[in-house]
Design an enzyme around this catalytic site. Structure first.
Site, PDB file in Angstrom:
ATOM      1  N   LYS A 124      10.207   1.218  10.629  1.00 37.09           N
ATOM      2  CA  LYS A 124       9.027   1.739   9.913  1.00 37.09           C
ATOM      3  C   LYS A 124       9.140   3.254   9.847  1.00 37.09           C
ATOM      4  O   LYS A 124       9.812   3.857  10.684  1.00 37.09           O
ATOM      5  CB  LYS A 124       7.750   1.376  10.681  1.00 37.09           C
ATOM      6  CG  LYS A 124       6.499   1.446   9.850  1.00 37.09           C
ATOM      7  CD  LYS A 124       6.307   0.166   9.061  1.00 37.09           C
ATOM      8  CE  LYS A 124       5.164   0.228   8.088  1.00 37.09           C
ATOM      9  NZ  LYS A 124       4.871  -1.079   7.495  1.00 37.09           N
ATOM     10  N   ASP A 164       4.118   1.113   1.930  1.00 39.33           N
ATOM     11  CA  ASP A 164       3.045   0.725   2.853  1.00 39.33           C
ATOM     12  C   ASP A 164       1.837   1.559   2.394  1.00 39.33           C
ATOM     13  O   ASP A 164       1.805   1.975   1.218  1.00 39.33           O
ATOM     14  CB  ASP A 164       3.437   1.032   4.317  1.00 39.33           C
ATOM     15  CG  ASP A 164       2.495   0.379   5.325  1.00 39.33           C
ATOM     16  OD1 ASP A 164       2.628  -0.820   5.581  1.00 39.33           O
ATOM     17  OD2 ASP A 164       1.589   1.061   5.851  1.00 39.33           O
ATOM     18  N   GLY A 235     -10.429  -3.006   1.826  1.00 43.86           N
ATOM     19  CA  GLY A 235      -9.450  -2.166   1.128  1.00 43.86           C
ATOM     20  C   GLY A 235      -9.441  -2.524  -0.346  1.00 43.86           C
ATOM     21  O   GLY A 235     -10.080  -3.499  -0.783  1.00 43.86           O
ATOM     22  N   PHE A 236      -8.814  -1.702  -1.130  1.00 46.42           N
ATOM     23  CA  PHE A 236      -8.427  -2.160  -2.464  1.00 46.42           C
ATOM     24  C   PHE A 236      -7.119  -1.501  -2.865  1.00 46.42           C
ATOM     25  O   PHE A 236      -7.015  -0.757  -3.833  1.00 46.42           O
ATOM     26  CB  PHE A 236      -9.505  -1.952  -3.536  1.00 46.42           C
ATOM     27  CG  PHE A 236      -9.236  -2.883  -4.700  1.00 46.42           C
ATOM     28  CD1 PHE A 236      -9.583  -4.209  -4.621  1.00 46.42           C
ATOM     29  CD2 PHE A 236      -8.516  -2.465  -5.812  1.00 46.42           C
ATOM     30  CE1 PHE A 236      -9.250  -5.100  -5.633  1.00 46.42           C
ATOM     31  CE2 PHE A 236      -8.183  -3.355  -6.833  1.00 46.42           C
ATOM     32  CZ  PHE A 236      -8.564  -4.667  -6.733  1.00 46.42           C
ATOM     33  N   GLY A 237      -6.102  -1.772  -2.064  1.00 46.25           N
ATOM     34  CA  GLY A 237      -4.767  -1.262  -2.337  1.00 46.25           C
ATOM     35  C   GLY A 237      -3.890  -2.399  -2.803  1.00 46.25           C
ATOM     36  O   GLY A 237      -4.375  -3.431  -3.276  1.00 46.25           O
ATOM     37  N   ASN A 238      -2.583  -2.205  -2.602  1.00 42.86           N
ATOM     38  CA  ASN A 238      -1.594  -3.199  -3.033  1.00 42.86           C
ATOM     39  C   ASN A 238      -1.878  -4.590  -2.494  1.00 42.86           C
ATOM     40  O   ASN A 238      -1.788  -5.583  -3.204  1.00 42.86           O
ATOM     41  CB  ASN A 238      -0.215  -2.794  -2.506  1.00 42.86           C
ATOM     42  CG  ASN A 238       0.446  -1.827  -3.441  1.00 42.86           C
ATOM     43  OD1 ASN A 238       0.435  -2.041  -4.652  1.00 42.86           O
ATOM     44  ND2 ASN A 238       0.987  -0.761  -2.890  1.00 42.86           N
ATOM     45  N   VAL A 239      -2.196  -4.637  -1.212  1.00 43.16           N
ATOM     46  CA  VAL A 239      -2.349  -5.935  -0.555  1.00 43.16           C
ATOM     47  C   VAL A 239      -3.647  -6.616  -0.992  1.00 43.16           C
ATOM     48  O   VAL A 239      -3.658  -7.782  -1.387  1.00 43.16           O
ATOM     49  CB  VAL A 239      -2.297  -5.763   0.976  1.00 43.16           C
ATOM     50  CG1 VAL A 239      -2.501  -7.096   1.666  1.00 43.16           C
ATOM     51  CG2 VAL A 239      -0.978  -5.139   1.395  1.00 43.16           C
ATOM     52  N   ALA A 240      -4.744  -5.853  -0.957  1.00 47.98           N
ATOM     53  CA  ALA A 240      -6.055  -6.403  -1.314  1.00 47.98           C
ATOM     54  C   ALA A 240      -6.043  -6.901  -2.761  1.00 47.98           C
ATOM     55  O   ALA A 240      -6.587  -7.977  -3.070  1.00 47.98           O
ATOM     56  CB  ALA A 240      -7.127  -5.327  -1.131  1.00 47.98           C
ATOM     57  N   TRP A 241      -5.415  -6.144  -3.615  1.00 48.79           N
ATOM     58  CA  TRP A 241      -5.361  -6.496  -5.037  1.00 48.79           C
ATOM     59  C   TRP A 241      -4.695  -7.870  -5.244  1.00 48.79           C
ATOM     60  O   TRP A 241      -5.244  -8.756  -5.909  1.00 48.79           O
ATOM     61  CB  TRP A 241      -4.607  -5.379  -5.779  1.00 48.79           C
ATOM     62  CG  TRP A 241      -4.116  -5.724  -7.130  1.00 48.79           C
ATOM     63  CD1 TRP A 241      -4.888  -5.972  -8.227  1.00 48.79           C
ATOM     64  CD2 TRP A 241      -2.746  -5.858  -7.550  1.00 48.79           C
ATOM     65  NE1 TRP A 241      -4.076  -6.252  -9.303  1.00 48.79           N
ATOM     66  CE2 TRP A 241      -2.767  -6.186  -8.924  1.00 48.79           C
ATOM     67  CE3 TRP A 241      -1.519  -5.733  -6.900  1.00 48.79           C
ATOM     68  CZ2 TRP A 241      -1.594  -6.399  -9.659  1.00 48.79           C
ATOM     69  CZ3 TRP A 241      -0.350  -5.937  -7.620  1.00 48.79           C
ATOM     70  CH2 TRP A 241      -0.404  -6.267  -8.980  1.00 48.79           C
TER      71      TRP A 241
END
Ligand code: NDP
Ligand code: 2IT
Length: 445
Positions: A124, A164, A235-241
């Protein structure tokens, strides 16, 4: 192995590295029994070797902003373990980034990547740079300066970074451009690349899709589905979307999403043009949660609050570590929630996990439930090696089957005599055994 003794030694060696120590304790507690039943692990010092990263690179990143001012950020890459494949894991650009956080994420990544069934080790990296509010040109100059240091350490068979928090398609593009120039080669050295220059279809939405696929498998063990359920997402990023898209496609209604400043509750559901609007706001680099409530009448903004206070059937924390605490978990239980599946890495505190598990909710830990992102990165690496691209359907099918395999592995190692599955235990044991056995095979190095 004696977990308390080992943790005491680690705390003395790495004082104050709270998140890293939290992540290590959870894994050690899960694998204690199986470790002690297999003395060959102890004899080879597997635990002492696996809890320390192979190496850590730290560097400074000087860059010039649009006003001409010189800024200096810190950069890191933690190469944790490469027993089963090249180091693999994302880069996080966020003001909260420090070594403890990246060590926790790198450590988790070892077991997550092992669970994917693909040959990837754990790593990471990132920086305390904050992309929020920066111009594209500033983000580009920063990414270029970051890669000027990182490039010597990585390579398609050595270490393959990805995105990330704060690192999406735009940042991967700038990072890749600089790598290509410095290394004078065009190889699959990063994943999450653009579709015309080596990226895989489905990678942007893969973590969220995978999380929903995993939750779907957990629900099926109780004869349940997503159809007709209400879902809270943070959240509303890559994952949440991606999670919002897939949950909606499976017939659920997503009623929340959030940012660091608060959350939106929309009882009519967050889907279709509402998601498109959020993506537009995201692309503009600004706060995106509050404006939703101005645009859509059905959406109410709760300042400084978290979505977990709403009555929902399923909770998908998809923002950041330790964002769901004991009180939040108690609220979810009280409101009849049946399933918590982690899109983010370690979003639930240990106390929250205790509440969730003791109330027998379905609980998918991040290293299993969000492995779909890195799994699809692995699929991108395969396509890069073959110099071929798979169709959307092919990638999605492989992702789906990987998530089902991960679920099966968790059940295999986590099912108790009462039939209840402890997915934390299952994921940690399944992820650990593969890496530990590879380390045994390869000697003390
Ligand atoms: P993004 O940067 O795309 O999105 C992060 C989201 O979380 C943003 O909406 C952000 O809001 C919000 N957020 C940040 N801090 C907080 C906070 N304190 N409280 C509430 N919301 C917050 O990141 P990703 O979607 O990529 O990553 C989200 C999580 O998923 C992380 O834990 C990451 O490690 C994990 N993950 C990511 C994978 C990937 O492939 N990208 C794979 C597996 C796990 P704002 O933008 O307004 O700050
Ligand atoms: O936490 C994660 O698994 C990621 N950020 C994705 C890592 C990757 O290499 O795709």
């Amino acid at each position: 192995m004696n977990v308390d003794k080992l943790m005491l030694q680690l705390e003395q060696k790495h004082p104050g590295e709270v998140e890293y120590l939290q992540a290590v304790r959870e894994v050690l507690e899960s694998i204690e029994d199986i470790y002690n039943q297999n003395p060959q692990f102890e004899a080879a010092g597997i635990i002492e070797r696996i809890v320390e990263p192979d190496r850590i690179l730290t560097f400074k990143i000087p860059w010039v902003d649009d006003s001409g001012k010189v800024n200096v950020n810190l950069g890191y890459r933690v190469q944790f373990n490469n027993a089963i494949g090249p180091y693999k894991g994302g880069l996080r650009f966020h003001p909260s980034v420090n070594l403890s956080g990246l060590k926790f994420l790198g450590f988790e990544q070892i077991f997550k990547n092992s669970l994917t069934t693909l040959p990837m080790g754990g790593g990471k990296g990132g920086s305390d740079f904050n992309p929020k509010g920066k111009s594209d040109a500033e983000v580009m100059r920063f990414c270029q300066a970051f890669m000027m240091e990182l490039w010597r350490l990585i390579g398609p068979e050595t270490d393959v970074p990805a995105g990330d928090i704060g690192v999406g398609g735009r940042e991967i593009g700038f990072l890749y451009g600089m790598y290509r120039k410095l290394a004078r080669e065009n190889t699959g050295v990063l994943t999450g690349k653009g579709g015309t220059w080596g990226g895989s279809l489905v990678r942007p939405e893969a973590t969220g899709f995978g999380n929903v696929y995993f939750a779907k498998e957990m629900l099926a063990t109780k004869g349940e589905t997503f159809e007709g359920k209400t879902v809270a997402i943070s959240g509303f990023g890559n994952v949440a979307w991606g999670a919002a898209l897939k949950a909606t496609e499976l017939g659920a209604k997503v009623v929340t999403m959030s940012g660091p400043d608060g959350y939106i509750y929309d009882p009519e559901g967050i889907s279709g043009e509402k998601i498109d609007y959020m993506l537009e706001l995201r692309a503009s680099n600004n706060d995106i949660v509050k404006p939703y409530s101005y645009k859509f009448e059905s959406g109410q903004f709760y300042e400084g609050k978290k979505p977990w206070e709403q009555k929902v059937d399923i909770a998908l924390p998809c923002a950041i570590q330790n964002e769901l605490n004991k009180e939040d978990a108690e609220m979810l239980v009280k409101n009849g929630c049946i399933c918590v599946s982690e899109g983010a890495n370690m979003p639930c505190t240990p106390e929250a996990i205790e509440v969730i598990q003791s109330n027998k909710l379905l609980y998918g830990p991040g290293k299993a439930a969000n492995a779909g992102g890195v799994a699809t990165s692995g699929l991108e690496m395969s396509q890069n090696s073959m110099k071929l691209s798979w169709s959307r359907e092919e990638v999605d099918e492989k992702l789906h089957s990987i998530m089902c395999n991960i679920h099966e592995a968790c059940v295999k190692y986590g099912k108790g005599t009462d039939g209840h599955v402890d997915y934390v235990k299952g994921a940690n044991i399944a992820g650990f055994l593969k890496v530990a056995n590879a380390m045994l095979d390869q000697g003390v190095i």
